[in-house]
Scaffold this motif. Structure first.
Motif, PDB file in Angstrom:
ATOM      1  N   ALA A 158      -6.533   1.929  -0.596  1.00 23.76           N
ATOM      2  CA  ALA A 158      -5.187   1.482  -0.214  1.00 23.76           C
ATOM      3  C   ALA A 158      -4.868   1.891   1.215  1.00 23.76           C
ATOM      4  CB  ALA A 158      -4.146   2.058  -1.180  1.00 23.76           C
TER       5      ALA A 158
ATOM      6  N   THR B 216      -6.146  -3.124  -7.138  1.00 32.79           N
ATOM      7  CA  THR B 216      -7.026  -2.975  -5.974  1.00 32.79           C
ATOM      8  C   THR B 216      -8.057  -4.100  -5.948  1.00 32.79           C
ATOM      9  OG1 THR B 216      -6.753  -0.581  -5.948  1.00 32.79           O
ATOM     10  CG2 THR B 216      -8.685  -1.466  -4.827  1.00 32.79           C
TER      11      THR B 216
ATOM     12  N   LEU C 209      -4.028  -0.401   4.514  1.00 32.12           N
ATOM     13  CA  LEU C 209      -2.856  -0.139   5.348  1.00 32.12           C
ATOM     14  C   LEU C 209      -3.225  -0.038   6.823  1.00 32.12           C
ATOM     15  CD1 LEU C 209       0.148   0.407   5.016  1.00 32.12           C
ATOM     16  CD2 LEU C 209      -0.367   2.831   4.842  1.00 32.12           C
TER      17      LEU C 209
ATOM     18  N   PRO D 217       0.810  -1.228   0.000  1.00 30.86           N
ATOM     19  CA  PRO D 217       0.000   0.000   0.000  1.00 30.86           C
ATOM     20  C   PRO D 217       0.840   1.273   0.000  1.00 30.86           C
ATOM     21  CG  PRO D 217      -0.917  -1.566   1.558  1.00 30.86           C
ATOM     22  CD  PRO D 217       0.404  -2.108   1.112  1.00 30.86           C
TER      23      PRO D 217
END
Lengths: 239, 55
Positions: free
Chosen positions: B44, A195, B48, A146
């Motif tokens: 994202a 994703t 995380l 990420p």
């Protein structure tokens, strides 16, 4: 040959050609550091695609490591860093590169120490749909992706959109505006496919990679065309 | 046959002065791509920080 075996080969060819083109341009203009960083990132993308193509036929732990490390984790951040070099002419950009290198080394070390379960591998299943079975649940290296992906999204996509916006606002060099839009669309296609893969829908990754390779290369060529054109002066013939 | 002039004037490519595509469609494209970029960044970041479970 199935689509899953065919598409990575096509992506690999396009990405290798793209990386070679960028490296050649850097060789002609060694002061243009953005070309070097782009070339490194694109080469990583190409290595990831080649690893995917190989994995459609045979298992190899080094190939899998290359696929995940270069294809899934690192390439977005490096390509994005090239855009930072292009848009920001400040010395602190080198500090970001150092951080990127350190992060890449850490990710590489984590990947090399991740135990892989080869018994879970099947060549008939795309890597994007089986990698989470091959890698242990909660593997630390998966937490690094990420970071690189977010950085790549902000710098590569954000940088391309910002450049396109500047050319649009000034109404000059429409080729560079469209080129940057293509680059942004290409980067977003692989970002979206990645994703979806991370959320458990890995069937579109190969298509996303192919779109990214073609669109980004086309956008690069379009945006790299010279800024000025000579007027085609029509001179009167002498009597 | 005309010979090339060393002082031939050069100009920068320009967008058309009035264009529906340039004035209406391109801004929409920018906004759409920007929204998609932000959505991917949020997802994202969610992965995380553990809000989004990756599989």
């Amino acid at each position: 040959m199935s689509l899953n075996e065919f598409l990575p080969f096509i992506s690999s060819i396009v990405m290798i050609a793209f990386a070679v083109d960028v490296f050649r341009r850097f060789a002609r203009r060694p002061t243009h550091k953005h070309l070097l960083i782009w070339g490194i990132g694109l080469a990583m993308f190409g290595i990831g695609s080649i690893a995917e193509a190989i994995s459609a036929f045979v298992w190899n732990p080094i190939v899998f490591i290359c696929w995940y490390l270069f294809g899934a984790a690192l390439n977005a951040g490096w390509i994005g860093q090239g855009t930072v070099y292009l848009l920001v002419r400040r010395n602190w950009v080198h500090i970001l590169t150092i951080i990127l290198v350190i992060g890449s080394v850490i990710a590489g070390g984590l990947m090399l120490t991740t135990p892989l379960d080869a018994s879970k591998f099947s060549p008939t299943v795309p890597l994007s749909e089986q990698y989470r079975n091959i890698m242990p649940q909660g593997a630390p290296v998966r937490l690094t992706t990420p970071f690189f992906n977010i950085y790549g999204l902000i710098t590569l996509v954000g940088g391309a959109l910002y450049s396109a916006y500047l050319f649009w606002r000034k109404r000059v060099l429409p080729n560079r505006m469209f080129g940057n839009v293509l680059i942004a669309v290409g980067a977003l296609s692989i970002g979206s496919a990645s994703t979806l893969t991370r959320l458990g829908y890995g069937g579109l990754l190969y298509l996303g990679e192919l779109f990214a390779a073609i669109l980004m290369y086309a956008g690069f060529i379009l945006a790299s065309q010279p800024a000025a054109v000579e007027e085609k002066a029509v001179e009167a013939q002498p009597a | 046959m005309s010979s090339p002039s060393p002082n031939r004037p050069r100009h920068t490519r320009r967008a058309p002065k009035q264009s529906v595509f340039y004035d209406r469609l391109v801004p929409i494209i920018f906004v759409a791509l920007g929204i998609l970029m932000l959505a991917l960044i949020v997802i994202a970041a969610g992965v995380l920080f553990g809000f989004v479970q990756y599989r």
